[in-house]
Motif scaffolding. Sequence first.
Motif, PDB file in Angstrom:
ATOM      1  N   ALA A 189       0.830  -1.205   0.000  1.00 44.39           N
ATOM      2  CA  ALA A 189       0.000   0.000   0.000  1.00 44.39           C
ATOM      3  C   ALA A 189       0.865   1.255   0.000  1.00 44.39           C
ATOM      4  CB  ALA A 189      -0.928   0.007   1.212  1.00 44.39           C
ATOM      5  N   GLY A 190       0.503   2.222  -0.821  1.00 48.13           N
ATOM      6  CA  GLY A 190       1.270   3.457  -0.880  1.00 48.13           C
ATOM      7  C   GLY A 190       0.425   4.696  -0.663  1.00 48.13           C
ATOM      8  N   SER A 191      -0.751   4.715  -1.241  1.00 51.99           N
ATOM      9  CA  SER A 191      -1.594   5.896  -1.148  1.00 51.99           C
ATOM     10  C   SER A 191      -2.473   5.854   0.099  1.00 51.99           C
ATOM     11  CB  SER A 191      -2.498   5.997  -2.389  1.00 51.99           C
ATOM     12  OG  SER A 191      -3.445   4.954  -2.387  1.00 51.99           O
ATOM     13  N   LYS A 192      -2.946   7.016   0.491  1.00 50.78           N
ATOM     14  CA  LYS A 192      -3.878   7.100   1.619  1.00 50.78           C
ATOM     15  C   LYS A 192      -5.121   6.268   1.339  1.00 50.78           C
ATOM     16  CE  LYS A 192      -6.823  10.325   4.171  1.00 50.78           C
ATOM     17  NZ  LYS A 192      -7.296  11.720   4.300  1.00 50.78           N
ATOM     18  N   GLU A 193      -5.576   6.336   0.102  1.00 47.74           N
ATOM     19  CA  GLU A 193      -6.779   5.608  -0.285  1.00 47.74           C
ATOM     20  C   GLU A 193      -6.605   4.102  -0.093  1.00 47.74           C
ATOM     21  OE1 GLU A 193      -9.550   5.089  -4.294  1.00 47.74           O
ATOM     22  OE2 GLU A 193      -7.596   6.053  -4.399  1.00 47.74           O
ATOM     23  N   VAL A 247     -12.288  10.733  -7.721  1.00 46.05           N
ATOM     24  CA  VAL A 247     -11.792   9.907  -8.828  1.00 46.05           C
ATOM     25  C   VAL A 247     -12.754   9.962 -10.006  1.00 46.05           C
ATOM     26  CG1 VAL A 247     -11.344   7.533  -9.568  1.00 46.05           C
ATOM     27  CG2 VAL A 247     -10.446   8.349  -7.396  1.00 46.05           C
ATOM     28  N   LYS A 248     -14.037   9.824  -9.716  1.00 48.58           N
ATOM     29  CA  LYS A 248     -15.031   9.829 -10.791  1.00 48.58           C
ATOM     30  C   LYS A 248     -15.050  11.168 -11.510  1.00 48.58           C
ATOM     31  CE  LYS A 248     -19.636   8.012 -11.653  1.00 48.58           C
ATOM     32  NZ  LYS A 248     -20.817   7.363 -11.047  1.00 48.58           N
ATOM     33  N   THR A 249     -14.920  12.252 -10.767  1.00 45.93           N
ATOM     34  CA  THR A 249     -14.888  13.583 -11.376  1.00 45.93           C
ATOM     35  C   THR A 249     -13.662  13.749 -12.257  1.00 45.93           C
ATOM     36  OG1 THR A 249     -16.072  14.533  -9.487  1.00 45.93           O
ATOM     37  CG2 THR A 249     -14.843  16.062 -10.894  1.00 45.93           C
ATOM     38  N   GLN A 250     -12.517  13.262 -11.777  1.00 47.15           N
ATOM     39  CA  GLN A 250     -11.283  13.367 -12.558  1.00 47.15           C
ATOM     40  C   GLN A 250     -11.359  12.547 -13.841  1.00 47.15           C
ATOM     41  OE1 GLN A 250      -8.399  12.041  -9.705  1.00 47.15           O
ATOM     42  NE2 GLN A 250      -8.356  13.979  -8.579  1.00 47.15           N
ATOM     43  N   GLU A 251     -11.887  11.336 -13.736  1.00 46.26           N
ATOM     44  CA  GLU A 251     -11.984  10.487 -14.923  1.00 46.26           C
ATOM     45  C   GLU A 251     -12.959  11.072 -15.936  1.00 46.26           C
ATOM     46  OE1 GLU A 251      -9.923   7.597 -15.266  1.00 46.26           O
ATOM     47  OE2 GLU A 251      -9.132   8.831 -13.654  1.00 46.26           O
ATOM     48  N   GLN A 252     -14.051  11.640 -15.459  1.00 45.14           N
ATOM     49  CA  GLN A 252     -15.004  12.253 -16.384  1.00 45.14           C
ATOM     50  C   GLN A 252     -14.382  13.466 -17.072  1.00 45.14           C
ATOM     51  OE1 GLN A 252     -18.068  10.875 -17.129  1.00 45.14           O
ATOM     52  NE2 GLN A 252     -17.824  12.337 -18.820  1.00 45.14           N
ATOM     53  N   ALA A 253     -13.569  14.222 -16.329  1.00 47.74           N
ATOM     54  CA  ALA A 253     -12.892  15.383 -16.920  1.00 47.74           C
ATOM     55  C   ALA A 253     -11.940  14.937 -18.026  1.00 47.74           C
ATOM     56  CB  ALA A 253     -12.138  16.151 -15.848  1.00 47.74           C
ATOM     57  N   ARG A 254     -11.250  13.820 -17.819  1.00 47.39           N
ATOM     58  CA  ARG A 254     -10.362  13.296 -18.847  1.00 47.39           C
ATOM     59  C   ARG A 254     -11.143  12.892 -20.087  1.00 47.39           C
ATOM     60  NH1 ARG A 254      -7.283   9.729 -14.414  1.00 47.39           N
ATOM     61  NH2 ARG A 254      -5.684  11.214 -13.766  1.00 47.39           N
ATOM     62  N   SER A 287     -14.157  -3.035  -0.653  1.00 46.88           N
ATOM     63  CA  SER A 287     -13.184  -2.111  -0.086  1.00 46.88           C
ATOM     64  C   SER A 287     -12.223  -1.556  -1.131  1.00 46.88           C
ATOM     65  CB  SER A 287     -12.400  -2.807   1.030  1.00 46.88           C
ATOM     66  OG  SER A 287     -13.262  -3.160   2.067  1.00 46.88           O
ATOM     67  N   PHE A 288     -11.995  -2.316  -2.182  1.00 48.63           N
ATOM     68  CA  PHE A 288     -11.092  -1.847  -3.226  1.00 48.63           C
ATOM     69  C   PHE A 288     -11.850  -1.359  -4.454  1.00 48.63           C
ATOM     70  CE2 PHE A 288      -8.213  -3.811  -0.453  1.00 48.63           C
ATOM     71  CZ  PHE A 288      -6.991  -3.218  -0.688  1.00 48.63           C
ATOM     72  N   TYR A 289     -13.095  -0.979  -4.245  1.00 50.41           N
ATOM     73  CA  TYR A 289     -13.936  -0.534  -5.359  1.00 50.41           C
ATOM     74  C   TYR A 289     -13.310   0.639  -6.109  1.00 50.41           C
ATOM     75  CZ  TYR A 289     -17.722   1.560  -7.978  1.00 50.41           C
ATOM     76  OH  TYR A 289     -18.462   2.110  -8.984  1.00 50.41           O
ATOM     77  N   SER A 290     -12.758   1.597  -5.371  1.00 49.45           N
ATOM     78  CA  SER A 290     -12.241   2.786  -6.042  1.00 49.45           C
ATOM     79  C   SER A 290     -11.004   2.481  -6.874  1.00 49.45           C
ATOM     80  CB  SER A 290     -11.921   3.887  -5.023  1.00 49.45           C
ATOM     81  OG  SER A 290     -11.062   3.404  -4.024  1.00 49.45           O
ATOM     82  N   GLN A 330     -12.537   0.420  -9.733  1.00 49.27           N
ATOM     83  CA  GLN A 330     -13.456   1.290 -10.461  1.00 49.27           C
ATOM     84  C   GLN A 330     -12.844   1.794 -11.764  1.00 49.27           C
ATOM     85  OE1 GLN A 330     -16.188   4.875  -8.918  1.00 49.27           O
ATOM     86  NE2 GLN A 330     -14.029   5.383  -8.827  1.00 49.27           N
ATOM     87  N   GLU A 331     -11.506   1.846 -11.821  1.00 46.22           N
ATOM     88  CA  GLU A 331     -10.839   2.296 -13.034  1.00 46.22           C
ATOM     89  C   GLU A 331     -11.281   1.459 -14.231  1.00 46.22           C
ATOM     90  OE1 GLU A 331      -9.001   4.886 -13.073  1.00 46.22           O
ATOM     91  OE2 GLU A 331      -8.325   5.192 -11.021  1.00 46.22           O
ATOM     92  N   ALA A 332     -11.571   0.183 -14.008  1.00 44.86           N
ATOM     93  CA  ALA A 332     -12.012  -0.683 -15.100  1.00 44.86           C
ATOM     94  C   ALA A 332     -13.407  -0.308 -15.572  1.00 44.86           C
ATOM     95  CB  ALA A 332     -11.981  -2.142 -14.650  1.00 44.86           C
ATOM     96  N   SER A 333     -14.293   0.021 -14.637  1.00 43.47           N
ATOM     97  CA  SER A 333     -15.668   0.343 -15.021  1.00 43.47           C
ATOM     98  C   SER A 333     -15.768   1.713 -15.687  1.00 43.47           C
ATOM     99  CB  SER A 333     -16.592   0.278 -13.803  1.00 43.47           C
ATOM    100  OG  SER A 333     -16.197   1.212 -12.825  1.00 43.47           O
ATOM    101  N   LEU A 334     -14.815   2.613 -15.379  1.00 42.83           N
ATOM    102  CA  LEU A 334     -14.844   3.955 -15.954  1.00 42.83           C
ATOM    103  C   LEU A 334     -14.115   4.050 -17.290  1.00 42.83           C
ATOM    104  CD1 LEU A 334     -14.155   6.096 -12.753  1.00 42.83           C
ATOM    105  CD2 LEU A 334     -16.340   5.798 -13.923  1.00 42.83           C
ATOM    106  N   ALA A 335     -13.342   3.024 -17.639  1.00 43.16           N
ATOM    107  CA  ALA A 335     -12.509   3.080 -18.830  1.00 43.16           C
ATOM    108  C   ALA A 335     -13.342   3.031 -20.111  1.00 43.16           C
ATOM    109  CB  ALA A 335     -11.511   1.931 -18.815  1.00 43.16           C
TER     110      ALA A 335
END
Length: 373
Positions: free
Chosen positions: A94-98, A163-170, A243-246, A249-254
């Motif tokens: 683990a590296g990030s706070k999330e 995360v969702k806001t950032q991915e939508q912005a991209r 717990s690791f949804y976020s 989630q990168e897969a569902s937003l791609a």
Amino acid sequence: MISREYLDHLEEALAIAESANYEVVDIIKRSRPGRRLSDEAARRISERAHRANAEVIIYYGNLEPSSLYKLEKESKLKVLDRVLIILEIFALHAGSKESKLQIEMARLKHELPLIREYIRRAKAGEQVDFLGPGRYAFEAYEKHVITRIARIRRELDELRRRVKTQEQARKDSGVVLASIVGYASAGKTSIFNAITGERQPTGPEYFTTLFAKHKMVNFNNTKIMLIDTVGFVRDVPAEIIESFYSTLQEASLADVLIFVVDSSEDVSAIREKVAAGVSLLSKLNAINKPIILAMNKIDLVARDDLNKKESLVRELLSHMGIKADLVEVSAVKKLNLEALLEKVSESARGAGGPSETLRQGVRAEARPQADAR
């Protein structure tokens, strides 16, 4: 100890134990099905553990809280089931706070039924201080755990919204989001490194990637955001998925999924791992989008063998109602990475065959990385 439902996956169980920095000194194969241990089974396991001078018992499977309690009481040793050993690996990487919050919540949720079992036994008059301070301390800890889980959930919900806001912005900016998914140790990070020039950790250990890593590349005037994600594992426990949804989630937003398969493995392993990956993607509602199957490590496979494995995968996906393009690649030899990115670009724009500029190759916003599988 390995439970009956995982007897065919002994190699995976050993790899996961070693990835958590445990040295396996004895292996007990359980032939009986079910999540309960009898008093006699707990006694036999405890005796074997002490004869081997073990400090921890790993039960690679799922046990009811009452059986975990029974085994801990009998052995006086720390007992880890399959979920807890996976979470220990997560904690190492683990590296990030999330990711740290996700690991903590998953562990607390998984331990809560065991804490309640200790309390239930104490109220029934049993001595429960062989691994802890007793009933009242366990009751206080239960309240702390419930409060802590609620607080972590609020923090994670806020992080997920970001995360969702950032991915939508991209997406709104015209960037193609391509998530690299697949079973643990298939070579996802090696492909990510080979294309982008990054030097993210790779290796045979499980779960070297825990939180998504992003890198933008330009391919034939298309901006592609490559996203390296956490590896799949068979029968992912529900606690870990939630717990690791976020991260997942990168897969569902791609816009496009690059599903990496280790083509050097045997046919049965490939069949099981592709099925496990499709099952998890379905749970994440990430299956209804363009999928590119990247058959990695082709430099290690004979042509005839590779053809048979590709036919198997195509047939399996067809039976599961999944449409996917297939690209043969090698991260270590940097083979066909341009073709892979062409398929990503092609899938995102819904176009036909490969473009004339395919031979121009990849221009990544980083230097090429040294060979790594």
